[in-house]
Design an enzyme around this catalytic site. Structure first.
Site, PDB file in Angstrom:
ATOM      1  N   ARG A  79      32.341  32.473  41.219  1.00  0.00           N
ATOM      2  CA  ARG A  79      33.647  32.320  40.563  1.00  0.00           C
ATOM      3  C   ARG A  79      34.518  31.302  41.298  1.00  0.00           C
ATOM      4  NH1 ARG A  79      37.241  37.596  39.458  1.00  0.00           N
ATOM      5  NH2 ARG A  79      37.574  37.406  41.712  1.00  0.00           N
ATOM      6  N   LYS A 181      40.719  31.148  39.093  1.00  0.00           N
ATOM      7  CA  LYS A 181      41.563  31.917  40.016  1.00  0.00           C
ATOM      8  C   LYS A 181      42.358  30.931  40.865  1.00  0.00           C
ATOM      9  CE  LYS A 181      41.316  36.132  42.851  1.00  0.00           C
ATOM     10  NZ  LYS A 181      42.138  36.949  41.939  1.00  0.00           N
ATOM     11  N   GLU A 217      45.688  40.358  29.864  1.00  0.00           N
ATOM     12  CA  GLU A 217      45.615  40.871  31.232  1.00  0.00           C
ATOM     13  C   GLU A 217      46.759  41.821  31.527  1.00  0.00           C
ATOM     14  OE1 GLU A 217      44.750  38.412  34.489  1.00  0.00           O
ATOM     15  OE2 GLU A 217      42.936  37.603  33.607  1.00  0.00           O
TER      16      GLU A 217
END
Length: 339
Positions: A79, A181, A217
């Site tokens: 990720r 991220k 989210e």
């Protein structure tokens, strides 16, 4: 340093060692551990001006036998590199990533909380663009850092239901950086989060940025809901950060609890389809959602005071695997070499 392991919050605590490596002239230097917790970077670094930085979060868990587990660090590595690709940053090789994490855990092993406290060692890998630069362009150099600290629950109260409020703000733009991220996504959440806390909610629920009809989210975590038909439902969207915890729960829901896993649209006006709901992520683990405020309406799930049975079963299974109490699917657990 005296630490009250049973009552740790989620805040910075300086530990002795962290790992730092530099990328320059097309390759990574070997990197090493250092006691210096201050970064010394050029004032023109693109990380400071243009947000060319990304990060990860993972934990180390003390087992009953005294050893230490990492939970799926290879997925964190993948990720991080997906985020790096989105921001035109060099990849950190997976072997280097895992070796750096192992070095930091081993060097700070006295700060891995004792088994049975429920606390963990939180690790923050960080990749930032540095060096002399002022134009909007990728950095000439990069730093890869891994530091750590012991932590307790992310949300106050641990495994206890808390309430959330639907936000009018967008977390990320369509086709933007929502699935990476990166710090900018979190900077955008500071004001909505502050306003939610001022109204005594744990955090915000963010809707999809295109139609504002679907849950994406829950603050800095992913959403899930349990239906009366024994379905484990979680949103699917290109703007959502792909949570390693969420995908682990999708697997466990199906293969351990016998639920039907579903990634799909979660419409905010159809919350009554869920008997239980929660937020999940590395920091949050699982945080049961008692209720959601959406405009003038307030929807309660299982209870505002008690954890639903399926949510608790998922929590017990996940944390049991992480702490070495229950068998793990192949490849999920990495044993930190301490010798």
């Amino acid at each position: 340093m005296q630490i009250d392991w049973e009552n740790l919050g989620f805040s910075y605590i300086k530990t002795p060692w962290r790992f730092v490596a530099k990328w320059k002239d097309g390759s990574w230097e070997q990197g090493s551990l250092t006691e210096d917790n201050m970064l010394h970077i050029h004032e023109g670094s693109p990380a400071l001006h243009y947000g060319q930085q990304c990060f990860e979060g993972l934990k180390a868990y003390r087992r009953p036998d005294g050893g230490i587990n990492l939970f799926r660090p290879d997925e964190n590595s993948k990720r991080l590199n997906r985020s790096a690709s989105r921001l035109r940053m060099p990849f950190v090789p997976e072997a280097m990533f895992i070796d750096a994490v192992n070095q930091v855990v081993k060097a700070n092993q006295e700060f891995v909380p004792p088994y049975g406290t429920g606390a963990t060692l939180y690790l923050r890998p960080l990749l930032i663009g540095v060096g002399e630069n002022i134009g909007v362009a990728p950095a000439p150099e990069y730093l890869f850092i891994v530091f750590c600290m012991p932590v307790g629950s992310y949300f106050k109260g641990g495994l206890a239901p808390t309430n959330f409020i639907v936000s009018d703000y967008d977390r990320a733009a369509p086709n933007g950086t929502g699935a990476a991220k990166v710090g900018g996504n979190y900077a955008a959440s500071l004001l909505p989060g502050y306003e939610a806390h001022e109204r005594n909610f744990s955090d915000c629920i963010y809707l999809d940025p295109e139609t504002h009809t679907k849950i994406e989210e829950v603050g800095s975590a992913n959403f899930f809901g349990i239906t009366a038909e024994n379905e484990f439902v979680t949103p699917k969207s290109p703007s959502i950060l792909p949570s390693i915890t969420k995908y682990s729960l999708l697997y466990l829901a199906e293969h351990v609890l016998g639920l039907t896993p579903i990634e799909g649209d979660v419409y905010v006006d159809q919350l009554d389809r869920f008997t239980e709901a929660g937020a999940c992520g590395t920091a949050a683990v699982i945080s049961p959602i008692g209720g959601i405020q959406n405009g003038v309406s307030f929807h309660v799930f299982y209870s505002e005071t008690e954890v639903g049975p399926t949510t608790r079963a998922l929590y017990d299974e996940l944390t049991g695997i992480q702490f070495g109490e229950r068998p793990a699917p192949e490849g999920w657990i990495f044993d930190v070499p301490l010798d």
